[in-house]
Scaffold this motif. Sequence first.
Motif, PDB file in Angstrom:
ATOM      1  N   ILE A  16      12.035  82.892  37.494  1.00 29.52           N
ATOM      2  CA  ILE A  16      11.501  81.710  37.411  1.00 29.52           C
ATOM      3  C   ILE A  16      12.092  80.757  37.725  1.00 29.52           C
ATOM      4  CG2 ILE A  16      10.528  80.026  35.796  1.00 29.52           C
ATOM      5  CD1 ILE A  16       8.815  82.923  35.966  1.00 29.52           C
ATOM      6  N   ILE A  17      13.597  80.645  37.425  1.00 27.69           N
ATOM      7  CA  ILE A  17      14.446  79.506  37.879  1.00 27.69           C
ATOM      8  C   ILE A  17      15.726  80.307  38.739  1.00 27.69           C
ATOM      9  CG2 ILE A  17      16.318  77.775  37.342  1.00 27.69           C
ATOM     10  CD1 ILE A  17      13.514  77.034  36.874  1.00 27.69           C
ATOM     11  N   GLN A  18      16.244  79.880  39.721  1.00 30.45           N
ATOM     12  CA  GLN A  18      17.083  80.437  40.701  1.00 30.45           C
ATOM     13  C   GLN A  18      18.405  79.608  40.785  1.00 30.45           C
ATOM     14  OE1 GLN A  18      17.337  83.785  41.694  1.00 30.45           O
ATOM     15  NE2 GLN A  18      19.157  83.242  42.679  1.00 30.45           N
ATOM     16  N   ASN A  19      19.428  79.755  40.322  1.00 28.38           N
ATOM     17  CA  ASN A  19      20.610  78.904  40.725  1.00 28.38           C
ATOM     18  C   ASN A  19      20.285  77.545  40.657  1.00 28.38           C
ATOM     19  OD1 ASN A  19      22.097  81.498  40.574  1.00 28.38           O
ATOM     20  ND2 ASN A  19      21.551  81.765  42.854  1.00 28.38           N
ATOM     21  N   LEU A  20      19.945  76.778  40.022  1.00 29.15           N
ATOM     22  CA  LEU A  20      19.437  75.551  39.681  1.00 29.15           C
ATOM     23  C   LEU A  20      20.509  74.782  38.801  1.00 29.15           C
ATOM     24  CD1 LEU A  20      16.111  74.011  38.729  1.00 29.15           C
ATOM     25  CD2 LEU A  20      18.095  73.110  37.751  1.00 29.15           C
ATOM     26  N   SER A  21      20.982  73.569  39.608  1.00 26.40           N
ATOM     27  CA  SER A  21      22.040  72.725  39.182  1.00 26.40           C
ATOM     28  C   SER A  21      21.796  71.340  39.161  1.00 26.40           C
ATOM     29  CB  SER A  21      23.466  72.842  39.971  1.00 26.40           C
ATOM     30  OG  SER A  21      23.924  74.618  39.758  1.00 26.40           O
ATOM     31  N   PHE A  22      21.842  70.581  38.205  1.00 25.10           N
ATOM     32  CA  PHE A  22      21.705  69.167  38.266  1.00 25.10           C
ATOM     33  C   PHE A  22      22.414  68.526  37.188  1.00 25.10           C
ATOM     34  CE2 PHE A  22      18.538  69.748  35.424  1.00 25.10           C
ATOM     35  CZ  PHE A  22      18.289  68.487  34.628  1.00 25.10           C
TER      36      PHE A  22
END
Length: 265
Positions: A16-22
């Motif tokens: 669902i989420i892939q290597n997300l950064s913020f």
Amino acid sequence: MLECNNISITRGDKRIIQNLSFAANKGEFIVLLGENGAGKSTLLSAICDDIDCSGEILLDGKPMREYAPQTLATQRAMLLQNNRVNFAFSAAELIAMGRYPYNETTQTQAYQVNSIITQMALEPLADRDVTVLSGGEFQRVQFARCIAQLNAHKKQTTGKLMLLDEPTSALDLHHQHATLSKAKLFAQQGNTVIAVLHDLNLASLYADRVLLLHQGNICHDGNPQDVLRPEVLQPIYRAGMQINLHPSFQIPMIFSEPLIGASNA
């Protein structure tokens, strides 16, 4: 204030989420946008520690899971998208649940809850059974519960994290603006608000920053003027759009076009 580093989430055999950064700063009202299934609600659930994820989530430089539950409950609150309850609490009792992390007397709790009810104009609902409220009325009560949990009714409150998953989905026009105005003011006091919205125009009116998600990652990150542009939005939403400036605020307002007869139908 909040850092998400290389977040990945898998459900079943689907990533669902892939290597997300913020990173989200104090004072920011951030809106998550994207088509259905982009991962917006899933990301909020991970930040709220409701679902497992890989990667790292930090609050004020400290891993979220290292906080004591009672401490974290006073620092982070979430309004869920699907949040109905099956017990006949009054609206006031449900709002009071937000005060549970605080060591306060029954009298002090009642004072705080009454103050929130007044601020949020919920007096007509205070004694009503929440199981018979309309969807919009219940959503307003649950938002007030978040306000209670974070002490957001107090002007001196800072350094808190409010997560809102489609907070305006069941609200009429007045209460959409009342809810988002309250959240915006809370952010401006030195807190952080992250909200999932589907209404692009509400995002433009209230967001300091927009994160546009697509296929489990952030494809655009910037202020509404930078992100809410036809060449950015049309490939994601697969709909024709015209964008003009709001006559009073000089911010983008989006006019979508019907799919009937369109080349992208």
